[in-house]
Design a protein around this motif. Structure first.
Motif, PDB file in Angstrom:
ATOM      1  N   LYS A 118      45.022  38.080  37.665  1.00 29.70           N
ATOM      2  CA  LYS A 118      45.005  38.801  36.391  1.00 29.70           C
ATOM      3  C   LYS A 118      43.890  39.225  36.163  1.00 29.70           C
ATOM      4  O   LYS A 118      42.609  38.968  36.608  1.00 29.70           O
ATOM      5  CB  LYS A 118      45.428  37.648  35.475  1.00 29.70           C
ATOM      6  CG  LYS A 118      46.851  37.070  35.564  1.00 29.70           C
ATOM      7  CD  LYS A 118      47.041  35.874  34.283  1.00 29.70           C
ATOM      8  CE  LYS A 118      48.576  35.502  34.561  1.00 29.70           C
ATOM      9  NZ  LYS A 118      48.672  34.382  33.417  1.00 29.70           N
ATOM     10  N   ASP A 119      43.807  40.369  35.384  1.00 28.87           N
ATOM     11  CA  ASP A 119      42.499  40.857  34.749  1.00 28.87           C
ATOM     12  C   ASP A 119      41.945  39.757  34.121  1.00 28.87           C
ATOM     13  O   ASP A 119      42.188  39.147  33.070  1.00 28.87           O
ATOM     14  CB  ASP A 119      42.684  42.122  33.778  1.00 28.87           C
ATOM     15  CG  ASP A 119      41.558  42.450  33.361  1.00 28.87           C
ATOM     16  OD1 ASP A 119      40.991  41.867  32.041  1.00 28.87           O
ATOM     17  OD2 ASP A 119      41.060  43.531  33.793  1.00 28.87           O
ATOM     18  N   HIS A 121      39.419  39.512  31.949  1.00 25.57           N
ATOM     19  CA  HIS A 121      39.158  39.756  30.506  1.00 25.57           C
ATOM     20  C   HIS A 121      40.406  39.627  29.638  1.00 25.57           C
ATOM     21  O   HIS A 121      40.433  38.830  28.676  1.00 25.57           O
ATOM     22  CB  HIS A 121      38.871  41.227  29.927  1.00 25.57           C
ATOM     23  CG  HIS A 121      37.409  41.422  30.710  1.00 25.57           C
ATOM     24  ND1 HIS A 121      36.225  41.182  29.943  1.00 25.57           N
ATOM     25  CD2 HIS A 121      37.076  42.085  31.900  1.00 25.57           C
ATOM     26  CE1 HIS A 121      34.936  41.284  30.823  1.00 25.57           C
ATOM     27  NE2 HIS A 121      35.569  41.831  31.844  1.00 25.57           N
ATOM     28  N   GLU A 122      41.710  39.963  30.207  1.00 28.22           N
ATOM     29  CA  GLU A 122      42.835  39.845  29.438  1.00 28.22           C
ATOM     30  C   GLU A 122      43.244  38.161  29.472  1.00 28.22           C
ATOM     31  O   GLU A 122      43.949  37.774  28.512  1.00 28.22           O
ATOM     32  CB  GLU A 122      44.016  40.458  30.247  1.00 28.22           C
ATOM     33  CG  GLU A 122      43.952  42.157  29.972  1.00 28.22           C
ATOM     34  CD  GLU A 122      44.848  42.792  30.606  1.00 28.22           C
ATOM     35  OE1 GLU A 122      45.891  42.267  31.281  1.00 28.22           O
ATOM     36  OE2 GLU A 122      45.062  44.070  30.674  1.00 28.22           O
ATOM     37  N   HIS A 123      42.873  37.620  30.863  1.00 30.79           N
ATOM     38  CA  HIS A 123      43.204  36.058  30.881  1.00 30.79           C
ATOM     39  C   HIS A 123      42.195  35.288  29.853  1.00 30.79           C
ATOM     40  O   HIS A 123      42.713  34.600  29.094  1.00 30.79           O
ATOM     41  CB  HIS A 123      43.027  35.541  32.220  1.00 30.79           C
ATOM     42  CG  HIS A 123      43.345  34.270  32.450  1.00 30.79           C
ATOM     43  ND1 HIS A 123      44.690  33.943  32.318  1.00 30.79           N
ATOM     44  CD2 HIS A 123      42.862  32.998  32.861  1.00 30.79           C
ATOM     45  CE1 HIS A 123      44.705  32.643  32.533  1.00 30.79           C
ATOM     46  NE2 HIS A 123      43.686  32.237  32.749  1.00 30.79           N
ATOM     47  N   ARG A 160      33.962  35.067  36.292  1.00 33.72           N
ATOM     48  CA  ARG A 160      35.310  34.685  35.840  1.00 33.72           C
ATOM     49  C   ARG A 160      35.229  33.285  34.973  1.00 33.72           C
ATOM     50  O   ARG A 160      35.744  33.226  33.940  1.00 33.72           O
ATOM     51  CB  ARG A 160      36.463  34.439  36.657  1.00 33.72           C
ATOM     52  CG  ARG A 160      36.998  35.748  37.093  1.00 33.72           C
ATOM     53  CD  ARG A 160      38.365  35.867  38.251  1.00 33.72           C
ATOM     54  NE  ARG A 160      38.858  36.910  38.473  1.00 33.72           N
ATOM     55  CZ  ARG A 160      39.951  37.547  38.123  1.00 33.72           C
ATOM     56  NH1 ARG A 160      40.753  36.542  37.531  1.00 33.72           N
ATOM     57  NH2 ARG A 160      40.221  38.815  38.559  1.00 33.72           N
TER      58      ARG A 160
END
Length: 238
Positions: A118-119, A121-123, A160
Motif C-alpha cells: 500500500k502507499d 502515507h495512505e496506510h 515506513r
C-alpha cells in the motif's frame, strides 16, 4: 491494571537478551496450553487460525476470524493480540469495535493487500484513524511488508516505520527482514520492533533480541508443527 496496560508494559523496559516471546494460538485448546506453559501474553496468527477453520491464509471471512479470536480470548486469562491481516476493508471505527468486542488487547495490521504494498502515507492515515478510534484501548502493531514484497532495501522499511510510529503505532513489524539487517532496523526505528522467528530453526529468541528484536512472534509456525506431529502420530496408528 487492565489487560491492554499489562500488554503494553510487557513491551518496555526489556533487556536485549529477554525479548517478549509471543507464541501464536490457533484455537482455544492451544491457547490454554500456551498459557499453562507460562507465557504472559499471546498473539494469534491469521494463517494458523485460517488453517484451523479450513481456509487458506488470507481467505478467512472477517466474522469467522473475529469469532475465533473471541473463543481464544475467552479460554485464557492472559492478554491476547489478534492478527487481522489488512483489516478486512472495515472502517477504522468498526474495526476497533470488532476487536474490542472479541476481547483483543491489540492487533496486527498489514501494509499490503493482494500481494501489493500500500502507499505508506495512505496506510499511515488509516493507522492514525485506528489509533483515534481506539484511544489507549488497543496496542497497534504495524506490519511492514517491504521485505516479503521484494523490496530488500532496509531504508524503505525504516521510512515506513517512521510514518507508522508518527501515526500512533505502538510497535512495528518488518516481517521477513533478514537477520543481517536487524541491527540497522533497530538503530533506525523508534519504539518496539517485532521480529518473526521460525520454530526450531534459525536464531533463538534470545539471539534475535540481541540483534534488535523487542518482541518475537512465530506466525503459524506452532500450528504447522502441531499438524506435522499429528501426522506422525496417525501414521503410527495405521
Amino acid at each position: 491494571m487492565s489487560k491492554v496496560e499489562t500488554f503494553r508494559r510487557l513491551h518496555h523496559g526489556r533487556t536485549p537478551d529477554r525479548p517478549l516471546v509471543l507464541p501464536g494460538p490457533w484455537d482455544a485448546a492451544s491457547a490454554r496450553a500456551l498459557e499453562e506453559a507460562g507465557f504472559p501474553a499471546l498473539a494469534t496468527p491469521s494463517a494458523g487460525v485460517a488453517a484451523s477453520l479450513g481456509y487458506e491464509d488470507g481467505a478467512t471471512p472477517a466474522d469467522e476470524m473475529f469469532a475465533a479470536v473471541a473463543r481464544i480470548v475467552r479460554a485464557v486469562d492472559v492478554p491476547v493480540s489478534a492478527d487481522i491481516e489488512d483489516g478486512y476493508g472495515l472502517a477504522p471505527k468498526e474495526l476497533v469495535e470488532r476487536l474490542l468486542e472479541a476481547g483483543a488487547v491489540g492487533c496486527n495490521l498489514e501494509d499490503s493487500t493482494g500481494g501489493v504494498l500500500k502507499d505508506p502515507h495512505e496506510h499511515a492515515d488509516r493507522l492514525a484513524q485506528v489509533r483515534y478510534a481506539a484511544g489507549d484501548s488497543l496496542f497497534v502493531n504495524a506490519r511492514i511488508d517491504t521485505f516479503i514484497r521484494g523490496v530488500a532495501d532496509p531504508e524503505r522499511a525504516i521510512e515506513r516505520a517512521a510514518l507508522y510510529v508518527a501515526a500512533g503505532a505502538d510497535c512495528v513489524y518488518p516481517i521477513g527482514a533478514p537477520t543481517s539487517v536487524l541491527p540497522l532496523l533497530r538503530s533506525g526505528i523508534e519504539g518496539p520492533v517485532n521480529v518473526f522467528a521460525t520454530v526450531g530453526e534459525g536464531p533463538s529468541p534470545t539471539e534475535l533480541g540481541e540483534l534488535g528484536a523487542t518482541r518475537v512472534t512465530f506466525g503459524p509456525g506452532l500450528q504447522r508443527r502441531a499438524t506435522a506431529a499429528l501426522r506422525e502420530i496417525t501414521a503410527e496408528l495405521k
